[in-house]
Write an enzyme that holds these catalytic residues in place. Sequence first.
Site, PDB file in Angstrom:
ATOM      1  N   ASP A  57     -43.316  -8.647-111.302  1.00 48.31           N
ATOM      2  CA  ASP A  57     -42.388  -8.201-110.655  1.00 48.31           C
ATOM      3  C   ASP A  57     -41.564  -9.129-109.521  1.00 48.31           C
ATOM      4  O   ASP A  57     -40.332  -9.024-109.419  1.00 48.31           O
ATOM      5  CB  ASP A  57     -42.855  -6.575-110.313  1.00 48.31           C
ATOM      6  CG  ASP A  57     -42.853  -5.830-111.323  1.00 48.31           C
ATOM      7  OD1 ASP A  57     -42.205  -6.058-112.393  1.00 48.31           O
ATOM      8  OD2 ASP A  57     -43.357  -4.651-111.228  1.00 48.31           O
TER       9      ASP A  57
ATOM     10  N   HIS B  22     -39.756  -2.578-106.487  1.00 50.04           N
ATOM     11  CA  HIS B  22     -38.501  -3.187-106.723  1.00 50.04           C
ATOM     12  C   HIS B  22     -37.335  -2.964-105.538  1.00 50.04           C
ATOM     13  O   HIS B  22     -36.713  -4.180-105.388  1.00 50.04           O
ATOM     14  CB  HIS B  22     -37.750  -2.677-107.992  1.00 50.04           C
ATOM     15  CG  HIS B  22     -38.253  -2.890-109.267  1.00 50.04           C
ATOM     16  ND1 HIS B  22     -39.110  -4.270-109.500  1.00 50.04           N
ATOM     17  CD2 HIS B  22     -39.265  -2.174-109.999  1.00 50.04           C
ATOM     18  CE1 HIS B  22     -39.767  -4.289-110.638  1.00 50.04           C
ATOM     19  NE2 HIS B  22     -39.821  -2.994-110.855  1.00 50.04           N
TER      20      HIS B  22
HETATM   21 ZN   LIG Z   1     -42.495  -4.707-113.912  1.00 55.01          ZN
END
Ligand SMILES: [Zn+2]
Length: 262
Positions: free
Chosen positions: A194, A217
């Site tokens: 990520d 995120h």
């Molecule tokens: Zn992810």
Amino acid sequence: MDGIEVPAAAARVSRLSYATGLTQDAASVGTVEHLLAALVGLGVDNVSVELDQAEVPIMDGSAASFVYLVHEAGIKQLNKPRRFLKVVRPISLSRGDKRIAVYPSDHFKVTYSISFDHPLLRHQSRTQRLTEGSFIEEIAPARTFCFLKEVEQLRQKGLALGGSLDNAIVLGETGILNNGLRFDDEFVRHKILDVVGDLALVGHPIIGHVVAHRGGHALHASFAQQILEDSEAWRLVEYPAEPVEAGLSDSVGVGRAVLPVQ
Ligand SMILES: [Zn+2]
């Protein structure tokens, strides 16, 4: 949407909850991070992605399918040197108990640690030097994960509508609902995936050591923006004009593009 192009850039980040979204004018696209991670991991810096829906397909929850498809399409070496963002001074960001920083290093490396109140992932930490080979072998296959109790909340928000054991590791109260893990520390490997995808939004491959604790995120994307703003802390270097033993690709310092689909 009438051919609107959405740049994969930190300034275009919009929706951020369980995934990273980008917006340009009337067009939005969600869940870009695993695809971007695959492209960064394979050293692709010139690519146009065409979508006929507002979300990048989740595939199996990892970046493995994108790696496979890029390899199937083929990669073309370009005639221009690649420009790396080389960190020369630490940059850091924290929000509560979430922290992320990047330090000078001769390589692109990520150290990630997570801790959750769950018996399977109380604490996991991993340091990964990212080369094309290590990305493909160690990071790309790691799947996203979610908690069973969150799946219902996600559905209510209109997210994860296709969510199932085929595209995520689902954690129940005491164990996982899937048939096993791909790696003992698959969860923290996915967090590395990520952050590689979210930091693609700085627009250049990074030479530096990223260290993150309990990030997500929103933190990753804010950090991408902060890196760009803190222009005293890095410089752009060309490879191999200014040799550094680094870069995602083991051997290539030139730009790479995915070949168009025939
Ligand atoms: Zn992810």
